[in-house]
Design a protein around this motif. Structure first.
Motif, PDB file in Angstrom:
ATOM      1  N   SER A  24       0.819  -0.996   0.037  1.00  0.00           N
ATOM      2  CA  SER A  24       0.089   0.056   0.014  1.00  0.00           C
ATOM      3  C   SER A  24       0.896   1.114   0.134  1.00  0.00           C
ATOM      4  O   SER A  24       0.432   2.581  -0.431  1.00  0.00           O
ATOM      5  N   ASP A  25       1.916   1.261   0.509  1.00  0.00           N
ATOM      6  CA  ASP A  25       2.905   2.235   0.682  1.00  0.00           C
ATOM      7  C   ASP A  25       3.798   2.520  -0.787  1.00  0.00           C
ATOM      8  O   ASP A  25       4.365   3.488  -1.061  1.00  0.00           O
ATOM      9  N   LYS A  26       3.698   1.412  -1.612  1.00  0.00           N
ATOM     10  CA  LYS A  26       4.511   1.304  -2.676  1.00  0.00           C
ATOM     11  C   LYS A  26       4.136   2.885  -3.838  1.00  0.00           C
ATOM     12  O   LYS A  26       5.183   3.426  -4.087  1.00  0.00           O
ATOM     13  N   ALA A  27       2.951   3.011  -4.140  1.00  0.00           N
ATOM     14  CA  ALA A  27       2.477   3.978  -4.843  1.00  0.00           C
ATOM     15  C   ALA A  27       3.080   5.359  -4.293  1.00  0.00           C
ATOM     16  O   ALA A  27       3.649   6.148  -5.292  1.00  0.00           O
ATOM     17  N   MET A  28       2.993   5.665  -3.091  1.00  0.00           N
ATOM     18  CA  MET A  28       3.380   7.041  -2.511  1.00  0.00           C
ATOM     19  C   MET A  28       4.953   7.237  -2.841  1.00  0.00           C
ATOM     20  O   MET A  28       5.238   7.886  -3.192  1.00  0.00           O
ATOM     21  N   PHE A  29       5.359   6.190  -2.239  1.00  0.00           N
ATOM     22  CA  PHE A  29       7.066   6.096  -2.528  1.00  0.00           C
ATOM     23  C   PHE A  29       7.402   6.293  -3.887  1.00  0.00           C
ATOM     24  O   PHE A  29       8.395   7.276  -4.140  1.00  0.00           O
ATOM     25  N   LEU A  30       6.785   5.648  -4.996  1.00  0.00           N
ATOM     26  CA  LEU A  30       7.014   5.929  -6.468  1.00  0.00           C
ATOM     27  C   LEU A  30       6.865   7.426  -6.761  1.00  0.00           C
ATOM     28  O   LEU A  30       7.377   7.837  -7.671  1.00  0.00           O
ATOM     29  N   VAL A  31       5.678   7.886  -6.526  1.00  0.00           N
ATOM     30  CA  VAL A  31       5.474   9.311  -6.712  1.00  0.00           C
ATOM     31  C   VAL A  31       6.438  10.282  -6.121  1.00  0.00           C
ATOM     32  O   VAL A  31       6.805  11.048  -6.930  1.00  0.00           O
ATOM     33  N   ILE A  32       6.756  10.161  -4.730  1.00  0.00           N
ATOM     34  CA  ILE A  32       7.943  11.088  -4.332  1.00  0.00           C
ATOM     35  C   ILE A  32       9.170  10.668  -5.027  1.00  0.00           C
ATOM     36  O   ILE A  32       9.675  11.813  -5.695  1.00  0.00           O
ATOM     37  N   ASP A  33       9.590   9.494  -5.608  1.00  0.00           N
ATOM     38  CA  ASP A  33      10.771   9.215  -6.223  1.00  0.00           C
ATOM     39  C   ASP A  33      10.631   9.841  -7.512  1.00  0.00           C
ATOM     40  O   ASP A  33      11.773  10.533  -7.963  1.00  0.00           O
ATOM     41  N   TYR A  34       9.806   9.727  -8.354  1.00  0.00           N
ATOM     42  CA  TYR A  34       9.715  10.344  -9.537  1.00  0.00           C
ATOM     43  C   TYR A  34       9.566  11.893  -9.600  1.00  0.00           C
ATOM     44  O   TYR A  34      10.105  12.611 -10.491  1.00  0.00           O
ATOM     45  N   LEU A  35       9.098  12.311  -8.765  1.00  0.00           N
ATOM     46  CA  LEU A  35       8.772  13.855  -8.589  1.00  0.00           C
ATOM     47  C   LEU A  35      10.247  14.576  -8.173  1.00  0.00           C
ATOM     48  O   LEU A  35      10.583  15.439  -8.921  1.00  0.00           O
ATOM     49  N   ILE A  36      10.814  13.785  -7.439  1.00  0.00           N
ATOM     50  CA  ILE A  36      12.240  14.167  -6.971  1.00  0.00           C
ATOM     51  C   ILE A  36      13.056  14.001  -7.984  1.00  0.00           C
ATOM     52  O   ILE A  36      13.905  14.933  -8.585  1.00  0.00           O
ATOM     53  N   THR A  37      12.966  12.895  -9.073  1.00  0.00           N
ATOM     54  CA  THR A  37      13.716  12.634 -10.129  1.00  0.00           C
ATOM     55  C   THR A  37      13.622  13.716 -11.152  1.00  0.00           C
ATOM     56  O   THR A  37      14.452  14.079 -11.812  1.00  0.00           O
ATOM     57  N   VAL A  38      12.359  14.191 -11.394  1.00  0.00           N
ATOM     58  CA  VAL A  38      12.260  15.145 -12.467  1.00  0.00           C
ATOM     59  C   VAL A  38      12.699  16.600 -12.057  1.00  0.00           C
ATOM     60  O   VAL A  38      13.046  17.256 -12.839  1.00  0.00           O
ATOM     61  N   VAL A  39      12.651  16.864 -10.800  1.00  0.00           N
ATOM     62  CA  VAL A  39      13.248  18.161 -10.212  1.00  0.00           C
ATOM     63  C   VAL A  39      14.682  18.127 -10.534  1.00  0.00           C
ATOM     64  O   VAL A  39      15.192  18.923 -11.020  1.00  0.00           O
ATOM     65  N   LEU A  40      15.477  17.113 -10.116  1.00  0.00           N
ATOM     66  CA  LEU A  40      16.804  17.045 -10.211  1.00  0.00           C
ATOM     67  C   LEU A  40      17.332  17.021 -11.635  1.00  0.00           C
ATOM     68  O   LEU A  40      17.926  17.543 -12.113  1.00  0.00           O
ATOM     69  N   ALA A  41      16.200  16.519 -12.611  1.00  0.00           N
ATOM     70  CA  ALA A  41      16.739  16.143 -14.144  1.00  0.00           C
ATOM     71  C   ALA A  41      16.556  17.665 -14.541  1.00  0.00           C
ATOM     72  O   ALA A  41      17.242  18.092 -15.361  1.00  0.00           O
ATOM     73  N   PHE A  42      15.545  18.546 -14.241  1.00  0.00           N
ATOM     74  CA  PHE A  42      15.590  19.835 -14.725  1.00  0.00           C
ATOM     75  C   PHE A  42      16.545  20.815 -14.146  1.00  0.00           C
ATOM     76  O   PHE A  42      17.095  21.823 -14.720  1.00  0.00           O
ATOM     77  N   VAL A  43      17.144  20.606 -12.768  1.00  0.00           N
ATOM     78  CA  VAL A  43      18.027  21.003 -12.345  1.00  0.00           C
ATOM     79  C   VAL A  43      19.562  20.972 -13.038  1.00  0.00           C
ATOM     80  O   VAL A  43      20.101  21.852 -13.571  1.00  0.00           O
ATOM     81  N   PHE A  44      19.709  19.837 -13.550  1.00  0.00           N
ATOM     82  CA  PHE A  44      20.711  19.380 -14.470  1.00  0.00           C
ATOM     83  C   PHE A  44      20.685  19.984 -15.738  1.00  0.00           C
ATOM     84  O   PHE A  44      21.551  20.590 -16.313  1.00  0.00           O
ATOM     85  N   ALA A  45      19.491  20.010 -16.120  1.00  0.00           N
ATOM     86  CA  ALA A  45      19.331  20.556 -17.574  1.00  0.00           C
ATOM     87  C   ALA A  45      19.448  22.043 -17.672  1.00  0.00           C
ATOM     88  O   ALA A  45      20.190  22.789 -18.574  1.00  0.00           O
ATOM     89  N   ILE A  46      18.889  22.759 -16.669  1.00  0.00           N
ATOM     90  CA  ILE A  46      18.905  24.218 -16.623  1.00  0.00           C
ATOM     91  C   ILE A  46      20.540  24.469 -16.313  1.00  0.00           C
ATOM     92  O   ILE A  46      21.085  25.609 -16.812  1.00  0.00           O
ATOM     93  N   THR A  47      21.225  23.819 -15.513  1.00  0.00           N
ATOM     94  CA  THR A  47      22.754  24.202 -15.403  1.00  0.00           C
ATOM     95  C   THR A  47      23.441  24.114 -16.720  1.00  0.00           C
ATOM     96  O   THR A  47      24.215  24.816 -16.811  1.00  0.00           O
ATOM     97  N   ALA A  48      23.213  22.906 -17.169  1.00  0.00           N
ATOM     98  CA  ALA A  48      23.847  22.544 -18.690  1.00  0.00           C
ATOM     99  C   ALA A  48      23.454  23.791 -19.682  1.00  0.00           C
ATOM    100  O   ALA A  48      24.449  24.267 -20.362  1.00  0.00           O
ATOM    101  N   SER A  49      22.152  24.278 -19.786  1.00  0.00           N
ATOM    102  CA  SER A  49      21.571  25.225 -20.463  1.00  0.00           C
ATOM    103  C   SER A  49      22.434  26.653 -20.328  1.00  0.00           C
ATOM    104  O   SER A  49      22.885  27.377 -21.163  1.00  0.00           O
ATOM    105  N   ASN A  50      22.515  27.023 -18.818  1.00  0.00           N
ATOM    106  CA  ASN A  50      23.436  27.999 -18.631  1.00  0.00           C
ATOM    107  C   ASN A  50      24.766  27.908 -18.831  1.00  0.00           C
ATOM    108  O   ASN A  50      25.487  29.111 -19.459  1.00  0.00           O
TER     109      ASN A  50
END
Length: 240
Positions: A24-50
């Motif tokens: 039952s906790d699996k869905a919640m952990f996956l949502v948090i995992d993917y949200l953090i991953t997307v944020v980190l991906a955009f941080v990497f992308a914005i840094t490289a873009s700059n």
């Protein structure tokens, strides 16, 4: 030694409840995992873009001397991919050693469970390692390909935008001048505001996830204590 009685696994409430509770906790952990991953991906992308913006003249020179977009793209993709791979390796090592023992201690402290042995799980590896790496690669690849789409001459001139200046659309003259000025600023920077909106939205979701745990656990504890029949409960089953 002779076995006189045994309890089948499907009748063992402790083992069944443990598995159901973790599922039952699996869905919640996956949502948090993917949200953090997307944020980190955009941080990497914005840094490289700059970085590309700051090194536009160098990129233009390299392109003019024969370097291809693929080579420059691979150069800027190395850092986010390498950091993500190192994080994935460290995360798996931690998850199968220290991290697993922490979660196991939670259940051993509440239930009488059989001996436990940590085993590698392909589904967990796919969901927590492979998919986040793919998200990191796709987000950075899209942003960098869009940033490197320009010609060498545009990089040398620091002309990093293909959008031509458009004439501002007319606003009704009955609107006060100050309001018209504010509306023009809003419409001209609309993409930035949209990006800012989604950033704040994701940050708010993560903040809510972090703040709700304590109150949720306290409420769950209060409900369990209020609904208990007695201090100790025993379940008797009749074996066929």
């Amino acid at each position: 030694m002779t076995i006189t009685d045994y309890l089948p696994r499907y009748l063992n409430q402790a083992i069944n409840f443990t598995g159901d509770n973790m599922s039952s906790d699996k869905a919640m952990f996956l949502v948090i995992d993917y949200l953090i991953t997307v944020v980190l991906a955009f941080v990497f992308a914005i840094t490289a873009s700059n970085t590309i913006t700051a090194e536009a003249d160098v990129i233009g020179t390299l392109r003019a001397t024969g370097y291809t977009k693929r080579e420059i793209l691979a150069h800027y993709m190395i850092l986010p991919v390498l950091v993500s791979l190192v994080a994935a390796v460290i995360g798996n090592i931690f998850g199968y050693t220290v991290g697993s023992s922490i979660f196991v201690s939670f259940y051993y402290g509440s239930y009488s469970l059989a001996a436990y042995e940590t085993q590698w799980n392909a589904e967990a590896f796919l969901l927590t390692t492979v998919i986040p790496l793919i998200i990191i690669v796709i987000v950075n690849l899209c942003v960098l390909m869009w940033k490197l789409r320009l010609t060498p001459l545009q990089f040398l001139r620091h002309d990093l935008s293909r959008r031509k200046k458009k004439k501002s659309f007319r606003l009704h003259t009955k609107i006060p001048f100050l309001h018209r000025f504010r509306l023009r600023i809003l419409f001209q920077n609309l993409p930035n505001y949209v990006t800012l909106f989604f950033g704040i939205l994701i940050g708010g979701v993560l903040l809510i996830f972090g703040m709700m745990f304590e109150s949720m656990l306290e409420d769950y504890k209060a409900l369990i204590l209020a609904d208990r029949i007695c201090d100790y409960q025993y379940v008797l089953t009749e074996m066929a």
